[in-house]
Design a protein around this motif. Sequence first.
Motif, PDB file in Angstrom:
ATOM      1  N   PRO A 116      -5.712  10.182  38.539  1.00 38.66           N
ATOM      2  CA  PRO A 116      -5.254   9.492  39.744  1.00 38.66           C
ATOM      3  C   PRO A 116      -4.973   8.008  39.482  1.00 38.66           C
ATOM      4  O   PRO A 116      -5.398   7.465  38.457  1.00 38.66           O
ATOM      5  N   SER A 117      -4.269   7.386  40.419  1.00 41.70           N
ATOM      6  CA  SER A 117      -3.900   5.976  40.252  1.00 41.70           C
ATOM      7  C   SER A 117      -5.048   5.031  40.602  1.00 41.70           C
ATOM      8  O   SER A 117      -4.906   3.830  40.516  1.00 41.70           O
ATOM      9  N   PHE A 118      -6.162   5.595  41.047  1.00 35.23           N
ATOM     10  CA  PHE A 118      -7.357   4.780  41.309  1.00 35.23           C
ATOM     11  C   PHE A 118      -8.576   5.624  40.985  1.00 35.23           C
ATOM     12  O   PHE A 118      -8.488   6.853  40.928  1.00 35.23           O
ATOM     13  N   GLU A 119      -9.685   4.958  40.770  1.00 33.83           N
ATOM     14  CA  GLU A 119     -10.881   5.686  40.378  1.00 33.83           C
ATOM     15  C   GLU A 119     -11.516   6.386  41.583  1.00 33.83           C
ATOM     16  O   GLU A 119     -11.782   5.749  42.611  1.00 33.83           O
ATOM     17  N   ILE A 120     -11.724   7.689  41.459  1.00 35.99           N
ATOM     18  CA  ILE A 120     -12.377   8.424  42.543  1.00 35.99           C
ATOM     19  C   ILE A 120     -13.848   8.593  42.170  1.00 35.99           C
ATOM     20  O   ILE A 120     -14.166   9.265  41.193  1.00 35.99           O
ATOM     21  N   LYS A 121     -14.720   7.921  42.957  1.00 37.36           N
ATOM     22  CA  LYS A 121     -16.148   8.008  42.618  1.00 37.36           C
ATOM     23  C   LYS A 121     -16.813   9.111  43.427  1.00 37.36           C
ATOM     24  O   LYS A 121     -17.163  10.146  42.909  1.00 37.36           O
TER      25      LYS A 121
END
Length: 370
Positions: A224-229
């Motif tokens: 993804p284009s951002f970190e999924i926590k």
Amino acid sequence: MLLTNLHLAQFRNYKEAELTFGKELNFLVGNNAQGKTNLLEAIFYLCHLSSPRTAEDSDLVMFGSNEALVAGLLQKISGDYELEVTIPVKGKKKATIDGVAQYKLADFQGILICVYFSPDDLKLVKGGPSERRRFMDLEISQVNPYYRYALVQYNKVLQQRNNLLKERKIDIKLLEVFSEQLIETGSLIIERRVAMIKRLNLLSRLLQRRLTDLKENLMLEYTPSFEIKNDLKEDFKKALELSLEEEKQKGYTLIGPHRDDFSMMIDDLDVRSFGSQGQQRTVVLALKLAELEFLRGEAGEYPILLLDDVFSEIDDLRRIKLFEIIKQNKVQTFISTANPKDLEDIISKQRKVFEIKAGQVGVKQDVTFG
Ligand SMILES: Nc1ncnc2c1ncn2[C@@H]1O[C@H](COP(=O)(O)OP(=O)(O)OP(=O)(O)O)[C@@H](O)[C@H]1O
Ligand SMILES: [Mg+2]
């Protein structure tokens, strides 16, 4: 599912053709430029209402004609369907199911489900991220109407948000509204894609091992284009906030499923950068065969399989493995080739052979070899 009949009129180089298909293997044999790919393209069109090789529907209409027709009879667990599409050179296409006009074309898509594989699909590995996003979107859309709808909504709000970001004085309240909608629909898209890649990872790993005699271990991962926590929507929101300044400078949205991708690794090496041509081709093949199982899981029955000219691209070992997999599968399969010798290894009573010559189709139960 089974596509039992296909009727074409003024479609590409087919003036008129009527075909009755076999339940398992259907071979389309003929020299170059006779109409093999055109025929597979027509079947693909019945699935997606679009062509795998042109964005212009008018290309499909026979030169000099006003409109093309593609019709098919389909047997599914839920019943039989008569699908028909007319494609005019100018104006909108019309689709009917059992003679009833479909005002929402989306209702037509997803009835006939297919997996299509052509040499051109190498771009899935070699091309940029947009190729892989298109792949995920096309496949999930086939079996998930909500996803199809979410994509439309997402692209709409993305466009609006981008337009707003280009303005000199940005209305912050309006930006918040757009961001919220972006997160809402975007999260749905990401969730479905992550689930799909997880499933395809397991399936394609097994297939890659089979195709390479257990030598290669493939791993897919959604990037993804951002970190999924932990919380997708929260993380999405935070990432958008963090990139707001840069977005204002650039004038477009930097975070969201329109920027995502998935990676393909063989034994920890990126297939895109380090894979040989043959490995890359095998990965695409493993992905496509994995799709069969993925779509079956979602739709409750196997899709049909369209293989355009796949033998010219892979070595003998992989070809034989591919046949093994196809034969075991009991999936209705359509295979085109310019070289009937390619088919020698497939010994099956359940095959039907069509000879394609200048847009004319002749039926032969068997091909003569040698
Ligand atoms: N709109 C059209 N009207 C009439 N003929 C067309 C149209 N579009 C394409 N054709 C013709 O169809 C022919 C066959 O195309 P097709 O791609 O199906 O060949 P093929 O049998 O798959 O060949 P190959 O083995 O080289 O892949 C081409 O020669 C092309 O000129
Ligand atoms: Mg072709």
